[in-house]
Design a protein around this motif. Structure first.
Motif, PDB file in Angstrom:
ATOM      1  N   MET A 108      -7.888  -4.468  -3.390  1.00 22.67           N
ATOM      2  CA  MET A 108      -6.755  -4.815  -2.530  1.00 22.67           C
ATOM      3  C   MET A 108      -5.420  -4.626  -3.232  1.00 22.67           C
ATOM      4  O   MET A 108      -4.422  -4.303  -2.585  1.00 22.67           O
ATOM      5  N   ASP A 109      -5.376  -4.787  -4.549  1.00 19.34           N
ATOM      6  CA  ASP A 109      -4.107  -4.577  -5.232  1.00 19.34           C
ATOM      7  C   ASP A 109      -3.769  -3.083  -5.372  1.00 19.34           C
ATOM      8  O   ASP A 109      -2.675  -2.728  -5.802  1.00 19.34           O
ATOM      9  N   ARG A 110      -4.713  -2.221  -4.996  1.00 18.31           N
ATOM     10  CA  ARG A 110      -4.473  -0.776  -4.970  1.00 18.31           C
ATOM     11  C   ARG A 110      -4.330  -0.269  -3.529  1.00 18.31           C
ATOM     12  O   ARG A 110      -4.474   0.909  -3.262  1.00 18.31           O
ATOM     13  N   LYS A 111      -4.073  -1.186  -2.623  1.00 21.90           N
ATOM     14  CA  LYS A 111      -4.030  -0.843  -1.207  1.00 21.90           C
ATOM     15  C   LYS A 111      -2.995   0.238  -0.914  1.00 21.90           C
ATOM     16  O   LYS A 111      -3.255   1.178  -0.133  1.00 21.90           O
ATOM     17  N   ASP A 112      -1.823   0.150  -1.524  1.00 25.98           N
ATOM     18  CA  ASP A 112      -0.774   1.137  -1.270  1.00 25.98           C
ATOM     19  C   ASP A 112      -1.207   2.532  -1.709  1.00 25.98           C
ATOM     20  O   ASP A 112      -0.916   3.525  -1.033  1.00 25.98           O
ATOM     21  N   SER A 113      -1.924   2.609  -2.830  1.00 27.33           N
ATOM     22  CA  SER A 113      -2.407   3.913  -3.299  1.00 27.33           C
ATOM     23  C   SER A 113      -3.463   4.475  -2.364  1.00 27.33           C
ATOM     24  O   SER A 113      -3.516   5.693  -2.119  1.00 27.33           O
ATOM     25  N   VAL A 114      -4.298   3.598  -1.833  1.00 32.49           N
ATOM     26  CA  VAL A 114      -5.318   4.038  -0.874  1.00 32.49           C
ATOM     27  C   VAL A 114      -4.663   4.593   0.384  1.00 32.49           C
ATOM     28  O   VAL A 114      -5.030   5.676   0.872  1.00 32.49           O
ATOM     29  N   ILE A 115      -3.697   3.864   0.909  1.00 30.74           N
ATOM     30  CA  ILE A 115      -3.002   4.323   2.124  1.00 30.74           C
ATOM     31  C   ILE A 115      -2.294   5.642   1.848  1.00 30.74           C
ATOM     32  O   ILE A 115      -2.288   6.551   2.688  1.00 30.74           O
ATOM     33  N   ARG A 116      -1.716   5.753   0.651  1.00 32.23           N
ATOM     34  CA  ARG A 116      -1.029   6.995   0.287  1.00 32.23           C
ATOM     35  C   ARG A 116      -1.993   8.178   0.292  1.00 32.23           C
ATOM     36  O   ARG A 116      -1.669   9.264   0.764  1.00 32.23           O
ATOM     37  N   ALA A 117      -3.198   7.952  -0.217  1.00 36.82           N
ATOM     38  CA  ALA A 117      -4.202   9.016  -0.240  1.00 36.82           C
ATOM     39  C   ALA A 117      -4.597   9.427   1.173  1.00 36.82           C
ATOM     40  O   ALA A 117      -4.770  10.623   1.464  1.00 36.82           O
ATOM     41  N   ILE A 118      -4.725   8.463   2.078  1.00 35.76           N
ATOM     42  CA  ILE A 118      -5.084   8.776   3.466  1.00 35.76           C
ATOM     43  C   ILE A 118      -3.961   9.581   4.137  1.00 35.76           C
ATOM     44  O   ILE A 118      -4.228  10.556   4.851  1.00 35.76           O
ATOM     45  N   VAL A 119      -2.714   9.181   3.899  1.00 36.99           N
ATOM     46  CA  VAL A 119      -1.574   9.882   4.480  1.00 36.99           C
ATOM     47  C   VAL A 119      -1.535  11.338   4.009  1.00 36.99           C
ATOM     48  O   VAL A 119      -1.378  12.274   4.810  1.00 36.99           O
ATOM     49  N   LEU A 120      -1.710  11.542   2.698  1.00 42.68           N
ATOM     50  CA  LEU A 120      -1.669  12.899   2.156  1.00 42.68           C
ATOM     51  C   LEU A 120      -2.825  13.743   2.686  1.00 42.68           C
ATOM     52  O   LEU A 120      -2.648  14.918   3.015  1.00 42.68           O
ATOM     53  N   HIS A 121      -4.003  13.143   2.781  1.00 37.97           N
ATOM     54  CA  HIS A 121      -5.158  13.882   3.279  1.00 37.97           C
ATOM     55  C   HIS A 121      -4.961  14.283   4.748  1.00 37.97           C
ATOM     56  O   HIS A 121      -5.247  15.428   5.132  1.00 37.97           O
TER      57      HIS A 121
END
Length: 484
Positions: free
Chosen positions: A287-300
C-alpha cells in the motif's frame, strides 16, 4: 473609386505589411507604375536585385535561388528521375512554404487550411460509392479498395439508391458522418478533454487507423469537419512522435478496464496482483507503493495505444500533415484537440447566415413568411436548450448541428477560408401548394443541400406546433436524397 495610399514601413514594403493591409489577401491592391513601359523579361536568379531576398536550395539540382523563383523552378526541375513525382514536389513545396513564413511572419490556422486545400488534385476524382447502412465499417472498406484515384484527388461520393449528384454537399455529408463514426468506433473517452484510440489489434491489422488518418487529412483539405477529439498527449505524439510520460495522470486513461483497475487498487492491492503485474509493474506490491502501482497502470494503458497513433500519423502523411504539425504544434492543435469555442453551429449562427427571399412588405404573404422564420428560430433554440431524444426505431437525435447537416450536408461551420465568407442558407416559401395539389393533407420542407436552399410550405405551418411536428418528421425521415 476612392483609394488609400499605403505608406511603406521602416524596411520598405515587406510581406508582413502587405499581408496586414490587404486583410490576408481579401483586399485588392493597386500598384501605380513609375514608368510607361515595363521590361517584363524575368530576372535571373543571381540578379543584384535579389541580393537581400531569402534564398533556398533546390533539393534536386542543389541550386540556390530566391524563394519566389524556387516555387516555379521545382515544377520544371528534371535533374532527378523522381523529380516529377507528386509526393516529392509536395514535399519541396512545403519546405519553401514553411521557410517563407519563418522569414516573413507567423502562420495562422487559415494558412494551414489554405495550404492543405492547395494540394488537392482536381484533375482526377477519388470516388466512393456506398450505402448509408453500416456507413462506418463499409466506409473503411470502400476507401481502401479505391484503385483509380487516391485521397489527394477530389473526393466524389455517391450514396447507392439515391439520386443525388455530388457537387460538394454529398462529400461533406460523407466526411461529417465519417468523423462521427471514427470517433465512436476507434476512440474512447468522455470527449470533454479529448479521447484516445481504442486498443484494437484487429482494426490495427486491417489498417483502419491509417485509413482514419487519411480521412482526417482529406476532411481538413476538402471542407469537412476537423477531427478535434484527440487528447493532448495523443496530439503531442502526432506532433513529435513521442509524449511526455511525466505529464500523464490517471485522468488520461480512457480504457474502462484500466480506469476501473486504478479505482480498485486505491483500496486493495493484493486482490489485483495479477492485473498489476501484467501492466509491467515489477516492484513490491504494498500500500505504501500505491502511487507507483497506479503510475505503472497509467503508463501501460497509454503506451499500448501508440501503434494506433503511429498508424494515424502515417495516414496523415498523404497531405504532409505530420511535418506541418511538428513545425507548428500550437498552431494546428485546435484542429485536433477539443477547444472551448468549438466549431459546432448554434441557433444564432444558423439564423445569421439565412438569406430569406421575402415577399413585398405589407402584403399578407410577407407576414406569414416572417412568422415561419420566427418559428424556425424558436425551433432551433428549443433544440439548443433541450434536444430531442431518438425514437425507438431511429438512432438520429435532433440537435442544431443535425439540422444544419440536413440543410447543407455539413454539421459544422466551414473551416476553409474559401468557403467561410460565402456560406449562406437560402430560404424560399411555397404558398400555392393547395392550388397545385388540392386534396393533399400535409407538405414537408424541400431541401437542396447542393445549393443550400430550403423551401417551407407556408400553408401547413400556421402555428409553432405544426411547424415543429413537420420539421421533426422531415429531418428524421429524409436523410437521403429523395422526397418524404
Amino acid at each position: 473609386r476612392k483609394l488609400t495610399a499605403i505608406p511603406p514601413d521602416v524596411d520598405g514594403y515587406s510581406g508582413r505589411l502587405i499581408r496586414s493591409v490587404s486583410g490576408s489577401g481579401k483586399t485588392i491592391l493597386y500598384i501605380i507604375p513609375l514608368q510607361q513601359d515595363f521590361d517584363l523579361t524575368p530576372l535571373p536568379s543571381d540578379a543584384t536585385e535579389f541580393q537581400k531576398t531569402p534564398k533556398a536550395a533546390c533539393q534536386v539540382c542543389k541550386e540556390r535561388m530566391p524563394l519566389h523563383i524556387l516555387a516555379l523552378h521545382i515544377n520544371s526541375c528534371t535533374e532527378s528521375p523522381s523529380a516529377t513525382d507528386d509526393v516529392e514536389v509536395n514535399d519541396r513545396l512545403y519546405c519553401a512554404f514553411t521557410y517563407l513564413y519563418t522569414e516573413f511572419g507567423d502562420l495562422v490556422e487559415s494558412d494551414v487550411l489554405e495550404w492543405l486545400e492547395s494540394q488537392v488534385d482536381e484533375s482526377k476524382e477519388f470516388k466512393i460509392c456506398i450505402t448509408r447502412e453500416d456507413l462506418v465499417h463499409r466506409g473503411f472498406i470502400q476507401w481502401q479498395r479505391q484503385k483509380k484515384g487516391c485521397p489527394v484527388n477530389k473526393l466524389n461520393v455517391t450514396f447507392i439508391g439515391e439520386a443525388g449528384i455530388d457537387t460538394g454537399a454529398l462529400s461533406k455529408e460523407f466526411l461529417t458522418e465519417r468523423m462521427h463514426g471514427i470517433e465512436r468506433r476507434l476512440f474512447e473517452g468522455s470527449g470533454k478533454k479529448g479521447k484516445s484510440p481504442v486498443y484494437s489489434i484487429s482494426d490495427l491489422e486491417n489498417g483502419f487507423y491509417r485509413t482514419a488518418g487519411e480521412m482526417f487529412a482529406v476532411s481538413l483539405a476538402q471542407g469537412g469537419p476537423a477531427p478535434c477529439f484527440f487528447r493532448k498527449w495523443c496530439y503531442q505524439f502526432l506532433a513529435t512522435g513521442s509524449f511526455d510520460v511525466l505529464q500523464l495522470t490517471k485522468d488520461d486513461v480512457d480504457d474502462l478496464e484500466y480506469a476501473l483497475l486504478i479505482e480498485r487498487v486505491t483500496t486493495d492491492l493484493a486482490e489485483f496482483t495479477d492485473q498489476i503485474v501484467s501492466c509491467g509493474y515489477t516492484g513490491l506490491i504494498k500500500m505504501d507503493r500505491k502511487d507507483s502501482v497506479i503510475r505503472a497502470i497509467v503508463l501501460h494503458a497509454t503506451m499500448r495505444v501508440t501503434p494506433m497513433l503511429q498508424q494515424i500519423s502515417n495516414g496523415l502523411k498523404v497531405y504532409n500533415l505530420p511535418e506541418m504539425i511538428g513545425r507548428h504544434p500550437s498552431l494546428c492543435s485546435d484542429l485536433f484537440v477539443p477547444r472551448d469555442d468549438d466549431n459546432r453551429p448554434d441557433a444564432d449562427y444558423i439564423m445569421s447566415i439565412l438569406v430569406p427571399q421575402m415577399s413585398e412588405k405589407g402584403r399578407p404573404k410577407h407576414a406569414r413568411e416572417n412568422a415561419v422564420i420566427n418559428f424556425f428560430q424558436d425551433f432551433l433554440q428549443d433544440l439548443e436548450m433541450t434536444g430531442l431524444i431518438p425514437e425507438q426505431n431511429s438512432h438520429l437525435s435532433l440537435c442544431v448541428p443535425t439540422v444544419m447537416q440536413w440543410l447543407t450536408g455539413q454539421g459544422h461551420k466551414p473551416l476553409l477560408p474559401s468557403e467561410r465568407a460565402n456560406f449562406k442558407i437560402n430560404v424560399t416559401f411555397e404558398h400555392q401548394c393547395n392550388e397545385k395539389m388540392s386534396e393533399h393533407q400535409i407538405c414537408f420542407p424541400l431541401v437542396s443541400a447542393c445549393t443550400n436552399t430550403v423551401t417551407f410550405p407556408v400553408a401547413h405551418m400556421n402555428t409553432y406546433n405544426e411547424f415543429k411536428d413537420i420539421m421533426t418528421v422531415a429531418i428524421r425521415m429524409s436523410r437521403g436524397f429523395s422526397r418524404v
